[in-house]
Scaffold this motif. Sequence first.
Motif, mmCIF file in Angstrom:
data_model
loop_
_atom_site.group_PDB
_atom_site.id
_atom_site.type_symbol
_atom_site.label_atom_id
_atom_site.label_comp_id
_atom_site.label_asym_id
_atom_site.label_seq_id
_atom_site.Cartn_x
_atom_site.Cartn_y
_atom_site.Cartn_z
ATOM 1 N N LEU A 140 28.402 -15.683 16.988
ATOM 2 C CA LEU A 140 29.199 -14.652 16.452
ATOM 3 C C LEU A 140 27.969 -13.740 17.191
ATOM 4 O O LEU A 140 28.520 -12.534 17.305
ATOM 5 N N PHE A 141 26.626 -13.343 16.093
ATOM 6 C CA PHE A 141 25.608 -12.328 16.830
ATOM 7 C C PHE A 141 24.469 -12.486 16.974
ATOM 8 O O PHE A 141 24.309 -13.827 16.941
ATOM 9 N N LYS A 142 24.118 -12.144 18.069
ATOM 10 C CA LYS A 142 23.038 -12.226 18.735
ATOM 11 C C LYS A 142 21.459 -12.346 17.987
ATOM 12 O O LYS A 142 20.573 -12.502 17.376
ATOM 13 N N SER A 143 22.246 -11.294 16.831
ATOM 14 C CA SER A 143 20.575 -10.625 16.082
ATOM 15 C C SER A 143 21.597 -9.159 15.615
ATOM 16 O O SER A 143 21.988 -8.885 15.733
ATOM 17 N N ALA A 144 21.223 -9.099 13.925
ATOM 18 C CA ALA A 144 21.112 -8.271 13.316
ATOM 19 C C ALA A 144 19.885 -7.717 12.325
ATOM 20 O O ALA A 144 19.280 -8.662 12.064
ATOM 21 N N LYS A 145 19.396 -6.570 11.913
ATOM 22 C CA LYS A 145 18.317 -5.926 11.536
ATOM 23 C C LYS A 145 18.294 -4.655 10.946
ATOM 24 O O LYS A 145 18.991 -3.915 11.203
ATOM 25 N N LEU A 146 17.437 -4.167 10.142
ATOM 26 C CA LEU A 146 17.449 -2.538 9.540
ATOM 27 C C LEU A 146 16.083 -1.943 10.319
ATOM 28 O O LEU A 146 14.905 -2.285 10.411
ATOM 29 N N VAL A 147 16.822 -0.450 11.225
ATOM 30 C CA VAL A 147 15.931 -0.613 12.268
ATOM 31 C C VAL A 147 15.203 0.076 11.567
ATOM 32 O O VAL A 147 13.743 0.430 11.544
ATOM 33 N N ASP A 148 15.664 1.551 10.686
ATOM 34 C CA ASP A 148 15.299 2.840 10.144
ATOM 35 C C ASP A 148 15.701 3.013 8.782
ATOM 36 O O ASP A 148 16.207 2.961 8.890
ATOM 37 N N TRP A 149 14.943 3.756 8.283
ATOM 38 C CA TRP A 149 15.474 4.117 6.508
ATOM 39 C C TRP A 149 15.348 6.174 7.108
ATOM 40 O O TRP A 149 14.048 6.824 7.310
ATOM 41 N N HIS A 150 16.542 6.316 6.863
ATOM 42 C CA HIS A 150 16.319 8.257 7.054
ATOM 43 C C HIS A 150 16.957 8.893 5.769
ATOM 44 O O HIS A 150 16.903 8.672 5.103
#
Length: 583
Positions: free
Chosen positions: A309-319
Amino acid sequence: MQRSVLYRFLLLMILSACGSTPAQHPTIISVPAETPAILAAEITPEAQNYPLLTAYQQAINQALTATPPVLTLSSLDSQQAMAQIVALNEPKLQGQFVDQIGTPFRNEVFGVVPVRESDIIEATAACLQVSCYRVEVYNFALNLTLAITVDVSNQKVIVVERLANSQPDIPEHLTAVAREIASNAIEVEQALGYKPTSDQALMANTKTALNATRCERSVHLCVAPTFVAGERALWAIVDLTDTRLVGVRWTNVGATGPAVTEKGMQNEAVLKYCDHTTRLERDGWAFDYMLTSSDGLRISDVSYQGKPLFKSAKLVDWHVNYSERDGFGYSDAVGCPYFSQAAVIAVEPPMIGEIRENNQVVGFQLVQEFWSELWPEPCNYYYEQAFYFYFDGRFRPAIASVGRGCGDDGTYRPVTRISLAETGTISAWDGTQWQAWKTEQLQGANTRQINPDGAEYRLDLANGESYTIATGRGQFDDGGRGDQAYVYATLDHPERDEGESDMVTIGPCCNTDANQGPEQFIDNPPENISNQPIVLWYVAQLKNDDTPGSQYCWAESVLRRGVYIPEEYPCWSGPLFQPARGK
């Protein structure tokens, strides 16, 4: 859907067993009522009052006459030192350090970190077999970052990424310089009513901007040492490009004080998740997970019932934006507690728990917490990241802020990146039918339509699987009040590394529109994304609230049984992927 709080109860028991004492509240200091931002006067710092700044400027002067003209990092181990030498002596890079006529730019190495498995892309696949480091060089003149991947084993450069309008997390010596500039500024002394010490400054390593100042217009590298005085916080914005104070500004942080957290949480149980991926196969789901340097918890190679389904998933930044009018705030990175300049770090290992609906177990969740050590003291942060995996194939990447932050008028904008494992097509509901997005684009909440099944988007993968995607509108029974999210779809370019490896901060902290960073990956003209490898970006917009009885994205510290414990008011966000009916 509620998370168990048993682990947090156990943590409090551990703290009590360790003999922790209740936090000492700061002395309440009378400060003026609503005070506008005060811009600082330009001064020539006297060397005796600014020893760190003086030494830093001397080092800059020496670097500008060196070959190559780059201020290097000291206190490196042998592997890091070798990576720095190989990177800076790469012949193809020498032109990056000077302008067209050979005048040196001000360049500085900000970090030398080992390449982890989660950072490896097609172009750096060799790093699976050899020792690799990433050398991050910041160009102050052009406001860009060179991310140089070095094979230390064979002493050669593998990949160079040139990231425009991007700033790496700053090293410790620059944090110390920012603290010194802020604590010696007359504007800070006059605002506080006393001269602070440099170690009273919080958040000195987080990047920021204050709209309508020289800093914001010039797009310089700025940070925000912050001083807490009673119920308010004084922001001292320091321009590290010009090495001067830009201005100061008060925000309200509320009436209650701090609770203590455990400093010893950077333990081996956390660190092993920073070094290697962990495989999990459960209830039809299979994936790897790993803590990154600054992109939170990353899952990869995600499949359900054997179908990718997904190659990857992540949280890049908090603005994090404070004050819609003045537009200032932070760009927070979350990640590992070592070999990382993440502002808010993982303090416990990832946790796995049940998901319950109507008292029935319907799936499992993988959860990671990121804390500032003194949370919930003002100007400290606590973020949660969770991946929900349901028995019936539903999937949700969820993110929450648990406050408390540096003001009571903040808006949090977490940036989530999800890349597909297969080629596919994304469609949006237009009110009557699904309309395929043929080219890269973005969409805000105001123009979205909801289909009868409660979803706004549909994803059709090449392997025959189809999912609907519902954005957060307050329907997930987790206290969320709606995400008002921006959704972006861009073409996945493995050869460019547009975020598959660990990303530096993208986009400014304080924009209130769709310019949150992912839009830079929409080409001009936009590329075809029909039946292509796609990256989905999801940027929620979460407004905090400290109103008694209505708190949101907030935390209080309350005295219970003789000790201070936190009361939490998280704001959860994130889309739900659900197998399309009939599939």
